[in-house]
Structures are given as structure tokens and as C-alpha cells.
Design an enzyme around this catalytic site. Structure first.
Site, mmCIF file in Angstrom:
data_model
loop_
_atom_site.group_PDB
_atom_site.id
_atom_site.type_symbol
_atom_site.label_atom_id
_atom_site.label_comp_id
_atom_site.label_asym_id
_atom_site.label_seq_id
_atom_site.Cartn_x
_atom_site.Cartn_y
_atom_site.Cartn_z
ATOM 1 N N HIS A 27 34.282 37.016 37.627
ATOM 2 C CA HIS A 27 33.572 38.225 37.226
ATOM 3 C C HIS A 27 33.904 38.585 35.783
ATOM 4 C CE1 HIS A 27 36.941 41.213 37.882
ATOM 5 N NE2 HIS A 27 37.365 40.213 38.636
ATOM 6 N N ASP A 39 42.655 38.956 33.868
ATOM 7 C CA ASP A 39 41.948 38.756 35.134
ATOM 8 C C ASP A 39 40.579 38.149 34.888
ATOM 9 O OD1 ASP A 39 40.935 38.941 37.709
ATOM 10 O OD2 ASP A 39 40.556 41.072 37.571
ATOM 11 N N GLU A 71 32.101 43.931 39.839
ATOM 12 C CA GLU A 71 33.134 43.590 40.810
ATOM 13 C C GLU A 71 34.267 44.610 40.832
ATOM 14 O OE1 GLU A 71 33.101 40.676 42.979
ATOM 15 O OE2 GLU A 71 31.021 40.918 42.339
ATOM 16 N N GLU A 72 34.295 45.505 39.880
ATOM 17 C CA GLU A 72 35.346 46.519 39.783
ATOM 18 C C GLU A 72 34.805 47.877 40.231
ATOM 19 O OE1 GLU A 72 38.343 45.697 39.128
ATOM 20 O OE2 GLU A 72 38.348 43.997 37.768
#
Length: 92
Positions: A27, A39, A71-72
Site C-alpha cells: 500500500h 512501512d 489501507e490506513e
């Protein structure tokens, strides 16, 4: 908070046997006040590098390389989460 149009980004390397498809994804979004370099950046870099390495090489499975958005939080585990949108479209 204003909303901007966003999209998943995907490419495909067609395999010789179309029976199976492998998805390699990461992502590219992040949370507020965080660069996401450890990340998200490394995951997207890995997807890009794998797509480069598989380009022009024969392989049995079709490989889809995807970068997912949303995605967050606040989208994580909602109907707008990019990987879920992608999976639903692939299933259809």
C-alpha cells in the site's frame, strides 16, 4: 477533511498458463504526520523491483503487481479499503 479522488495502481505480466494469477501488492498511503517510508515505501519499492525483474521473462503464472490506497485509518477495514476493492473486482 476534504476528500480527493484516489485509485489503486496495477500492472500485469501475463504468464504462459492463465489458470492461476499471483498478486504481489503493497500500500502507498500513510497516516497523518507520518512519512510512511518504513512501512509503505519499502513495500511499494519491493513491488516495483519485482515487476522490473519479471519484465520480459517467461513465467507460468500471470503476475499482477498492485499498489493499494486507503489501507490506513480512517479507511482500514471499510468498504473503501484499496485491497478489498481490488479483491472484489478480481473476484467479479
Amino acid at each position: 477533511m476534504s476528500r480527493l479522488p484516489v485509485s489503486n495502481i496495477a500492472g500485469e505480466s501475463t504468464g504462459t498458463d492463465s489458470a492461476e494469477i499471483l498478486v504481489v501488492g503493497a500500500h502507498y498511503d500513510t497516516v497523518s504526520n507520518c512519512p510512511g517510508a518504513n512501512d509503505n515505501g519499502t513495500g511499494v519499492a519491493a513491488v516495483l523491483e519485482l515487476s522490473r525483474r519479471f519484465r520480459g521473462r517467461p513465467h507460468a503464472r500471470t503476475i499482477r503487481f498492485a499498489a493499494f490506497v486507503n489501507e490506513e485509518p480512517p479507511f482500514f477495514q471499510t468498504a473503501q479499503m484499496g485491497s478489498l476493492v481490488y479483491a472484489q473486482a478480481a473476484k467479479a
